[in-house]
Design an enzyme around this catalytic site. Sequence first.
Site, PDB file in Angstrom:
ATOM      1  N   GLU A   1       0.214 -14.512  13.536  1.00  0.00           N
ATOM      2  CA  GLU A   1       1.411 -13.963  12.925  1.00  0.00           C
ATOM      3  C   GLU A   1       2.580 -14.103  13.898  1.00  0.00           C
ATOM      4  O   GLU A   1       2.376 -14.160  15.115  1.00  0.00           O
ATOM      5  CB  GLU A   1       1.206 -12.480  12.600  1.00  0.00           C
ATOM      6  CG  GLU A   1       0.109 -12.195  11.603  1.00  0.00           C
ATOM      7  CD  GLU A   1       0.007 -10.715  11.267  1.00  0.00           C
ATOM      8  OE1 GLU A   1       1.065 -10.052  11.222  1.00  0.00           O
ATOM      9  OE2 GLU A   1      -1.112 -10.224  11.053  1.00  0.00           O
TER      10      GLU A   1
ATOM     11  N   ASP B   1       4.087  -4.569   3.411  1.00  0.00           N
ATOM     12  CA  ASP B   1       5.522  -4.828   3.296  1.00  0.00           C
ATOM     13  C   ASP B   1       5.873  -6.208   3.819  1.00  0.00           C
ATOM     14  O   ASP B   1       6.786  -6.863   3.313  1.00  0.00           O
ATOM     15  CB  ASP B   1       6.341  -3.747   4.001  1.00  0.00           C
ATOM     16  CG  ASP B   1       5.911  -3.501   5.433  1.00  0.00           C
ATOM     17  OD1 ASP B   1       4.874  -4.025   5.865  1.00  0.00           O
ATOM     18  OD2 ASP B   1       6.618  -2.750   6.136  1.00  0.00           O
TER      19      ASP B   1
ATOM     20  N   HIS C   1       0.832  -1.200   0.000  1.00  0.00           N
ATOM     21  CA  HIS C   1       0.000   0.000   0.000  1.00  0.00           C
ATOM     22  C   HIS C   1       0.871   1.257   0.000  1.00  0.00           C
ATOM     23  O   HIS C   1       2.039   1.227   0.383  1.00  0.00           O
ATOM     24  CB  HIS C   1      -0.921   0.019   1.214  1.00  0.00           C
ATOM     25  CG  HIS C   1      -0.176  -0.022   2.526  1.00  0.00           C
ATOM     26  ND1 HIS C   1       0.451   1.074   3.068  1.00  0.00           N
ATOM     27  CD2 HIS C   1       0.054  -1.047   3.377  1.00  0.00           C
ATOM     28  CE1 HIS C   1       1.026   0.742   4.200  1.00  0.00           C
ATOM     29  NE2 HIS C   1       0.821  -0.544   4.415  1.00  0.00           N
TER      30      HIS C   1
END
Length: 468
Positions: free
Chosen positions: A226, A315, A44
């Site tokens: 995560e 990213d 983004h």
Amino acid sequence: MRKRLFLMAATAMMVAISIQAQTKRSDEFKSKYELKEVVVMSRHNIRSPLSSGGAYIRTTPYQWFPWSSPGSQLSLRGGVLETEMGQFFRKWLVGEGLLPDNHRPEGDEVLFYANSRQRTFATAKYFSAGFLPFANVEITHKYNEDKMDPVFTPKFTKMNASYRQQVINEMQALHGGPQAWMTSVQPALTLMEQVIDMAHSPAALEGDTLHFRFDDTQFKLEKGDEPKMTGGFTLANSVADALVLQCYESESMTAFGHALTTDQWRSICEVKIVYDGLLFTTHAAAVNLAYPLVSRIREELNNPGRKFTFLCGHDSNLASISAALRMKLPETEQALELHTPIGSKLVFEKWSDGVDEYVAINLVYQSVGQLQGRTLLSTETPPMVLPVTVEGLTPNSDGLYRFAELDARFSETMAEYEAIEDTAEGIAPTPSSTPEVHNAAIYNLRGQRLDSPQHGVNIISGEKVMVR
């Protein structure tokens, strides 16, 4: 004046960039090859800090930049910049003959698919406005605003004790281990403390913290989540993130009255590099975290009806995809972030010489001058384009990898994931035996709706689930 010189330097530097650069194809190259497809994996563009009321605010007595969007959302500048990037891609691909100008796509020849976060969806929407201005492109996304799509969420979907240890061992091998790597950025931490005047911040005055710490860092590697880091270094990462975003938004290399050099800004960005590098760039972790996107990109490159694909995430996606496929992202030029600048794109170009198929891989991003100056991009004034190398594969004399060899790398990476044993620790019930699954939304990794779970990774009620 400084900005104009910065922009001129960035443009001049493009002349020396590799033969793989999109805008530097020679007539000889174009006579040999025809561009068949392009797949873009995008980060983004500029956003506001992840939390509008985050802990980073308390680390300074100064007022942060007045962001043009709520926390974590794409900024107004980010939207403008992404539209300009879309215009550049339109000019480039029209020039290559892949698409006609002002094209209205038919069937499935063009796909835009974004994570459901506002900043990723909006990035894809702005890019599409510049790329296909005569078409009302639909941006595929699966969930309500700001819910993470599991395809773009770098979660572990398999875990066992030995695999967890393998990830930890690889983390220890990165630059001497987490503590050594975090220690290496101590000068950057000290610089940030001075720039934000941390000693006089609310956090310091209230006895919370006077310095950025990393001696309390711990890692959590669990199935269904995560990779996570806890401790003081997470705060340092948040402050570095906010400072860099403020640098872009304010059109100034000065922060809170401190004029910083480009090298000092890159030093601050190294804090973010350490944070993301430890969590997302070990190969062992990446083959697990990036599996949905690796398989999706491979699917797109093997789709004969597709001409252009735009996937928009984060990213962490670019970092984990590259680590999983053993691709080496170039060290950036005219950028603050070292490998995955804001708004950067991992671009796969599929070419044919009439006999064989080949792929070029580039990292495309806007320089600091272009971000701050909102430079109008074109093939004459392009963004930065740097070649990406693939460990173990040799490009031909024209800088192209054989598609069959790259496809085999994708297959090997996916096989590595399949080989990870998923033990009893933390395993959720098999979906087929879970009553709730009958009323749940079920998708495969291609985004297709399913009536029932299939073998492999499924997305069930917004979560990645492994079905045996």
